[in-house]
Design an enzyme around this catalytic site. Sequence first.
Site, PDB file in Angstrom:
ATOM      1  N   SER A   1     -28.579   6.537  19.270  1.00 51.70           N
ATOM      2  CA  SER A   1     -29.029   7.158  18.020  1.00 51.70           C
ATOM      3  C   SER A   1     -30.002   6.338  17.193  1.00 51.70           C
ATOM      4  CB  SER A   1     -27.816   7.513  17.157  1.00 51.70           C
ATOM      5  OG  SER A   1     -27.209   8.676  17.648  1.00 51.70           O
TER       6      SER A   1
ATOM      7  N   SER B   1     -29.464  10.455  16.703  1.00 54.91           N
ATOM      8  CA  SER B   1     -29.160  11.092  15.440  1.00 54.91           C
ATOM      9  C   SER B   1     -29.826  10.451  14.228  1.00 54.91           C
ATOM     10  CB  SER B   1     -27.652  11.097  15.217  1.00 54.91           C
ATOM     11  OG  SER B   1     -27.167   9.770  15.090  1.00 54.91           O
TER      12      SER B   1
ATOM     13  N   LYS C   1     -29.318   5.389   6.475  1.00 56.56           N
ATOM     14  CA  LYS C   1     -28.820   6.598   7.129  1.00 56.56           C
ATOM     15  C   LYS C   1     -27.626   7.148   6.342  1.00 56.56           C
ATOM     16  CE  LYS C   1     -27.394   8.225  11.765  1.00 56.56           C
ATOM     17  NZ  LYS C   1     -27.101   7.818  13.138  1.00 56.56           N
TER      18      LYS C   1
END
Lengths: 481, 476
Positions: free
Chosen positions: A173, A149, A74
Amino acid sequence: MELNKLTAHELIGILNKGDILPIDICNTLIGAVRKKDQGINAVVHFDDKKPVERCKALGNDKSGALWGIPIFIKDNICVKDELTTCSSNILEGFRPPYNATVIDKLLCSGAVLMGKTNMDEFAFGSSTETSCYGATRNPWDPERIPGGSSGGSAACVAADEAIFALGSDTGGSIRQPASLCGVVGLKPTYGRVSRYGLIAFASSLDQIGPIAKDVEDAALLLKVIAGHDDMDSTSVDMPVPDYPALIKQDIKGLKIGVPKEYFIKGIDPEVKQAVRSAIDKIEKMGAVCEDMSLPHTEYAVAVYYLVATAEASSNLARFDGVQYGMRPGQVTSVIDMHKKTRQQGFGSEAKRRIILGTFALSSGYYDAYYSRALKVRTLIKRDFDEAFKKYDAILTPTSPTPAFKIGEKVEDPLTMYLSDIFTISANLAGIPCVSIPCGFTKAGLPVGLQILGKAFDEETVLKIAHHYEQATDWHKRRPLT
Amino acid sequence: MAYETVIGLEVHLQLKTKSKVFCGCSTAFGAPPNAQTCPVCLGFPGSLPVLNRQALMLAAKVAIALNCQIAKKIRFDRKNYFYPDLPKAFQISQFDQPLSQHGYLPVSIDGKEKRIKIRRVHLEEDTGKLFHQKDCSLIDFNRSGTPLLEIVSEPDINSPEDAYAYLTSIKSLLQYIDVSDCNMEEGSLRCDANISLRKPGAKELGVKAEIKNMNSFKAVKAALEYEQARQAGLLDSGKEIVQETRLYDAAKDVTESMRSKEEAHDYRYFPEPDLVPFDFEQALLKDIKSSIPELPGPRKKRFMADYHISDYDAAVMVGDKAMADYFEKCISIHKKPKEIANWLMGDVSAYMKEKNLTIDDLNLKWAHLTGMLKMIDDGIISGKIAKTLLIEMIQTGKAPAQLVKDKGLEQISDAGTIEKAVAEAIAENPGIVSDFKGGKQNAIMALMGKVMAKTKGKANPKKVNEALMKRLKGAV
């Protein structure tokens, strides 16, 4: 054999036999990203020369747990000299001079870093629509969001562009996008994995964790990244269990709670149906499931949006144009530089949260908002402490709805914030939690089952997840991409 | 009109640790700009603080020496504000639960001991340093993350002189416990002052001004004197004092307004989530307590009781730990404390001041100083010669006996030589002799000087005096 469709533990077996080399897997993934990612937009920083070089440099010492296994990261986890931007214009061009601790651990284990995945800007969102690189699309339906996210990480795993990936979870997330993309997502206990090098959203809630195609891969990856770190005083000094071995132990007789507050009005009926069926299945496998209550659940969203935004307003204050990232060309003074950097660098959701958090901490409002929120946070944590005196785990839906349409909620922050309604409490309480696929809607969208456990008892939630997975084939279904 | 002055002081102290308070970077002074930095003290995204145990130990040592109560739980807070020298845009500090509270410092004011109460002592991190150029500003982050201790007094100080005495006492105390270089020029000790005036007997405090930018204790005193007069002037003419922060300009010797209360920051303090609160170990507290030496207050009392020296002499002796240690070493072999104190406060201090040296820098062995004092007692040298001898000892590092021998500084006590010089002086100065005979007793000093000149200052003054008296009286 399509190597990109395999799991890490399957690839490790083949690599050990010597039938293939790390570069073969790497090249297959490079091909998959080139072919599929234009339509998905899961990967934001990708330089295929780097993983190829890494494969060549790996040598033949296969002792590392993830030797030759590729992984996506990420975009809020620092990788030395590689773009790390949190999908925000304000970190344009930022290449950290150091590795996050999890990255050092991955490299030590022989893993191959493939690239960085898309996310909501600074992890502010549940749909990966607030990224400065544009929205990521759900591989099951490109009109829909992948969740957020960590939407990029979940989508690239679901689309077989990746074997597995790292995400971060502040209020859901990792789990919510895993649920919406039909993959496995684990948020470890707060303090289980070092946060050093994770660009902070809310320091008391953030935790790095795996997104994978099955529970065994999640267990494997957790074992590599977990453990105390001298660089993070909130990481806890406890031995790291052998998760991949422990998940195979029996689940018969485990006591499991099903909180009534998680099956409220407003939950999608198809989601409710899938999760109920999963609970029945787990009961048939020998666990004892029982309805129970977590009475302070309804306050979780309100508490979260005060605590998380307050911490975020402080964590994001350092993006001031002085040392790194974006700096506007023409400025008249230091204050002008701060203002223009932040005006131009942050997107609207980031600004909304910074303003909200700044307000919650302001003198005269602190007691009514931030301080009150901390008190209610304690009550929510106490709910779980009480529950875990009686139960080994808790089962709930991960998300109240399946993936929604791109643009559907982006203009309505309050509705968007409710996407996290079932995932937030685990962060407030600091407990481990996994989301696994447990069915599909008639429209073919994945549904996730959430399993919550006691602090530092990842093995129990993973064990239940693994046994359920063994008895079903939801996790084996793949979207047509 | 006369007002009561109320002053509270905030002292910022850099602690003498090897590494910074939340990372492993060196704290050494004088490195090239930004040479001593890392992602943590540069506030890079993703970096996290880890508390330096040594910094906590030194901080607790100060708190205990200031008679404070140590908090059971150690917790940090974030103080949020934007400034280019603050790389995270927040300073890790302590807000509502400081390391320690409710202490006091004994300060000697006009020969009396006054206890100035200490409100709190807390640990925080220092900022970087800005250098403003013509067309840009540069930042050096070497100082960023240096452990800083804030010591806040209660508004217990009633004059600029007392503020000066408080600062001198606190510096002395800090040197005793060896926690800081206490060097205002290098910035390891800094001070801000709050001052207000009120009518004598009033219970409410007046409106205060906070004064910053003072780089010496004398500057603190001067700034407070200016501010005291400025506020009194305003009050006398019926004007109101505005609560504000003012900067002291040493060149003009004035304070000037920097920002008003309305412009003050809202620091939005909240608990630092990256540092977990922890209990202060009681065993550690014991270790720290036992590491604290005899402090200046008790030592002064002991000096007065054991060595029978005055309050003033004792205060001067203990004010500088190195000097007090030196003093006691001298006494261990030369049992005349007053005499030793006089020499240390007189000629030795004068030389130190002139050359800007400390007693430890001075090339003067205490055995040499006491050896010299014994030679005076034994009548081998005169007190006057000793003054010259002291400088020789410091400059050459040689023992007094050796120097006296080499330079022929021995006192002349031989009766014949003295008689001869006395006779000559009387014969050559009939005017002075007649003054003396006319009743001017002091004239004998002039004759004494003449005899000394003839003997190059080496004649035993007691013997010269006796010889002069005998001759002059005998001749009457």
